[in-house]
Design a protein around this motif. Structure first.
Motif, mmCIF file in Angstrom:
data_model
loop_
_atom_site.group_PDB
_atom_site.id
_atom_site.type_symbol
_atom_site.label_atom_id
_atom_site.label_comp_id
_atom_site.label_asym_id
_atom_site.label_seq_id
_atom_site.Cartn_x
_atom_site.Cartn_y
_atom_site.Cartn_z
ATOM 1 N N CYS A 44 0.919 -1.149 0.093
ATOM 2 C CA CYS A 44 0.188 -0.006 -0.031
ATOM 3 C C CYS A 44 0.968 1.277 -0.066
ATOM 4 C CB CYS A 44 -0.817 -0.115 1.286
ATOM 5 S SG CYS A 44 -2.354 -1.088 1.116
ATOM 6 N N TRP A 45 1.912 1.129 0.634
ATOM 7 C CA TRP A 45 2.889 2.453 0.897
ATOM 8 C C TRP A 45 3.286 2.837 -0.752
ATOM 9 C CZ3 TRP A 45 7.512 4.263 -0.492
ATOM 10 C CH2 TRP A 45 7.682 5.675 0.052
ATOM 11 N N GLY A 46 4.042 1.512 -1.150
ATOM 12 C CA GLY A 46 4.420 1.658 -2.723
ATOM 13 C C GLY A 46 3.420 2.361 -3.665
ATOM 14 N N LEU A 50 3.474 6.059 -5.261
ATOM 15 C CA LEU A 50 3.318 6.050 -7.027
ATOM 16 C C LEU A 50 2.032 6.934 -7.312
ATOM 17 C CD1 LEU A 50 4.185 5.424 -9.817
ATOM 18 C CD2 LEU A 50 2.664 3.501 -9.586
ATOM 19 N N LEU A 51 1.079 6.685 -6.728
ATOM 20 C CA LEU A 51 -0.161 7.465 -6.895
ATOM 21 C C LEU A 51 -0.218 8.972 -6.434
ATOM 22 C CD1 LEU A 51 -3.286 5.487 -5.973
ATOM 23 C CD2 LEU A 51 -2.671 6.115 -8.018
ATOM 24 N N THR A 52 0.746 9.292 -5.469
ATOM 25 C CA THR A 52 0.807 10.794 -5.157
ATOM 26 C C THR A 52 1.947 11.327 -6.136
ATOM 27 O OG1 THR A 52 1.057 9.918 -2.633
ATOM 28 C CG2 THR A 52 2.194 12.057 -3.455
ATOM 29 N N ALA A 104 -6.462 9.737 -1.849
ATOM 30 C CA ALA A 104 -6.495 8.096 -1.616
ATOM 31 C C ALA A 104 -5.123 7.728 -1.239
ATOM 32 C CB ALA A 104 -7.133 7.413 -2.786
ATOM 33 N N SER A 105 -4.224 8.328 -2.235
ATOM 34 C CA SER A 105 -2.677 7.913 -1.960
ATOM 35 C C SER A 105 -2.032 8.389 -0.553
ATOM 36 C CB SER A 105 -1.917 8.530 -3.027
ATOM 37 O OG SER A 105 -1.805 10.138 -2.749
ATOM 38 N N LEU A 106 -2.454 9.306 0.033
ATOM 39 C CA LEU A 106 -1.934 9.612 1.399
ATOM 40 C C LEU A 106 -2.523 8.596 2.354
ATOM 41 C CD1 LEU A 106 -2.299 13.354 1.484
ATOM 42 C CD2 LEU A 106 -0.315 12.356 1.180
ATOM 43 N N GLY A 107 -3.811 8.180 2.160
ATOM 44 C CA GLY A 107 -4.023 7.120 2.897
ATOM 45 C C GLY A 107 -3.648 5.768 2.855
ATOM 46 N N LEU A 108 -3.319 5.507 1.662
ATOM 47 C CA LEU A 108 -2.498 4.194 1.219
ATOM 48 C C LEU A 108 -1.104 4.296 2.090
ATOM 49 C CD1 LEU A 108 -3.533 3.369 -2.332
ATOM 50 C CD2 LEU A 108 -4.212 2.157 -0.259
ATOM 51 N N MET A 109 -0.273 5.576 2.136
ATOM 52 C CA MET A 109 0.843 5.557 2.456
ATOM 53 C C MET A 109 0.620 5.511 3.832
ATOM 54 S SD MET A 109 2.508 8.307 -0.149
ATOM 55 C CE MET A 109 4.096 8.301 0.869
#
Length: 157
Positions: A44-46, A50-52, A104-109
């Protein structure tokens, strides 16, 4: 005179909507935490990283394209030109797409999956409260040219 012709919005809704999405996700994670196991945290961090990069690049590209086209970046102002190049050639709302991806990407990170759910909610509210008004503004300003653009370019992706 058409009310939508002068400007699309009287209040800058997108920053408020996405800020509320972040606050809600943080609150939900406190009361209803969703824990990820170790391998998923790394994955999820990766994906989030990438999404960020994609989200920030998309937003910078969109703002640069608007400035180069000599039209406003602010939704509360009247647009001078219909911009259909750059990121606007594949999505009609690249900045809102960037905001959604960034949320969404911040949440994943940080491992808070509520961010992903709230990003979807913010995108839906942005469509209802912002995009439809902006589209009415563009339709009243550019008519058939905007209709042609809408037929060939998707609203989101």
């Amino acid at each position: 005179m058409n009310a939508y012709r002068s400007k699309s919005l009287s209040f800058p809704w997108p920053p408020l909507l996405y800020s509320l999405a972040v606050i809600t996700a943080l609150y939900l994670n406190q009361d209803y935490p969703v824990r990820l196991s170790y391998p998923w945290i790394v994955v999820c961090w990766g994906i989030g990283a990438l999404l960020t990069i994609i989200a920030v690049t998309l937003n910078v590209w969109a703002v640069k394209t608007l400035i180069e086209s000599r039209t406003t970046v602010l939704t509360q102002r009247c647009t001078a030109h219909l911009v259909t190049k750059g990121p606007f050639s594949f999505t009609r709302n690249p900045t809102y797409l960037g905001y959604t991806l960034l949320t969404a990407s911040l949440g994943l990170m940080i491992g808070n999956v509520w961010f992903v759910a709230m990003a979807a909610v913010a995108a839906a509210l942005t469509t209802l409260l912002v995009i439809r008004c902006e589209e009415m503004h563009l339709l009243s300003r550019f008519g058939c040219e905007f209709e042609f653009y809408c037929r060939h370019t998707r609203r989101w992706i």
